[in-house]
Design an enzyme around this catalytic site. Structure first.
Site, PDB file in Angstrom:
ATOM      1  CG  LEU A   1      -2.015  -1.010   1.334  1.00  0.00           C
ATOM      2  CD1 LEU A   1      -2.775  -0.836   2.651  1.00  0.00           C
ATOM      3  CD2 LEU A   1      -2.982  -0.889   0.160  1.00  0.00           C
ATOM      4  CG  ASP A   2       0.402   4.255  -2.966  1.00  0.00           C
ATOM      5  OD1 ASP A   2       1.079   3.301  -3.381  1.00  0.00           O
ATOM      6  OD2 ASP A   2      -0.351   4.944  -3.694  1.00  0.00           O
ATOM      7  NE  ARG A   3       6.380   7.513   4.970  1.00  0.00           N
ATOM      8  CZ  ARG A   3       7.624   7.842   5.286  1.00  0.00           C
ATOM      9  NH1 ARG A   3       8.554   7.834   4.351  1.00  0.00           N
ATOM     10  NH2 ARG A   3       7.935   8.174   6.529  1.00  0.00           N
TER      11      ARG A   3
ATOM     12  CB  ALA B   1      -2.969   4.573   1.193  1.00  0.00           C
TER      13      ALA B   1
END
Length: 225
Positions: A58-60, A62
Site C-alpha cells: 500500500l502507498d505510504r 494510504a
C-alpha cells in the site's frame, strides 16, 4: 509500533496499516514489514531474524488492509493471485470536487515514471503504458468533497490517485497529484502526512487451505470525524 491485527490463519496475517508508514523500507527505517516481524518475535519470544513475506503493498500515505505471509510458499501463492487479478480489492477515497455520475468505470493507460514514485496517464499506443481499470460508486457528497467506494480491477502504481486526479478529482490531501487541502494531521515532514485513501476490504484464497479469506479494515482517525 502497535499492530492492529485483522485476521490471522496459519501463515496468513492481515493488518490494518496506518497512514504515513511504508510497507517496506531499507534497514533502519520503520515500516509495516518491520512491525510485523517485531510482532512475531515478541509473541514467540524469539531473537534474531524471521521470514516475513510481503505479497503486495500500500502507498505510504494510504491506510487499510495489508497482507503478510510467514513462509515463501504462502507469499508466492498470494502474490500470484494479485498478479492474476484474482484478489478483490475495495478502497474508500474522498476526493476534491463533486462527481456527476453516481457510478462508473475508468479506463486509462498508465506509465510509471522511471526512478520516481509517480505515474502518469499516457496515450493508448505508448510503449510503456499499461491498462488501468477501476470501478467506482458514490457513497456521499459534502462541502465540495465526494466519498467514493472503488474496486480495482488492475493494480498499477498510484492507480487510484492518478485516475482520480487526471479527471479533476484529486484525493483529499494528495498534494503530489494536485490536492489543495491537507487531510489529517499536518506533519512538518510531508512524507508522514495522510491522504484520504483507505484499503477498505480484501478477499483472496488462503494459500494453504484454499478457503476464501475476506477481511474488512476499520477506518480510523479523520475518517471517523
Amino acid at each position: 509500533m502497535q499492530l492492529e491485527v485483522l485476521h490471522e490463519d496459519g501463515p496468513c496475517l492481515v493488518v490494518n496499516k496506518p497512514s504515513g508508514v511504508l510497507t517496506q523500507a531499507p534497514p533502519g527505517i520503520d515500516s509495516m514489514e518491520v512491525r510485523v516481524r517485531q510482532f512475531y518475535l515478541q509473541r514467540e519470544g524469539k531473537e534474531g531474524n524471521i521470514y516475513v513475506g510481503v505479497p503486495h503493498r500500500l502507498d505510504r500515505p494510504a491506510s487499510g488492509a495489508l497482507v503478510f505471509a510467514r513462509h515463501v510458499r504462502a507469499t508466492r501463492r498470494i502474490a500470484d493471485q494479485f498478479a492474476a487479478r484474482k484478489v478483490r480489492k475495495v478502497y474508500w477515497a474522498i476526493v476534491e470536487g463533486m462527481l456527476d455520475a453516481p457510478a462508473g468505470t475508468w479506463v486509462d493507460q498508465l506509465r510509471k515514471l522511471p526512478g520516481r514514485a509517480r505515474s502518469e496517464v499516457v496515450d493508448a499506443d505508448h510503449p510503456e503504458g499499461k491498462q488501468a481499470v477501476l470501478h467506482y460508486r458514490v457513497r456521499g457528497m459534502q462541502d465540495g468533497m465526494t466519498w467514493l467506494e472503488i474496486e480495482l480491477e488492475t493494480g498499477r502504481t498510484h492507480q487510484i490517485r492518478v485516475q482520480c486526479a487526471t479527471r479533476g478529482f484529486p484525493i483529499w490531501g494528495d498534494d503530489q497529484y494536485g490536492a489543495s487541502q491537507v487531510f489529517g494531521e499536518p506533519f512538518e515532514d510531508a512524507r508522514e502526512r495522510a491522504i484520504a485513501l483507505h484499503a477498505r476490504s480484501i478477499e483472496f484464497q488462503h494459500p494453504m487451505s484454499r478457503d476464501l479469506v475476506s477481511v474488512t479494515a476499520p477506518a480510523h482517525g479523520w475518517w471517523e470525524g
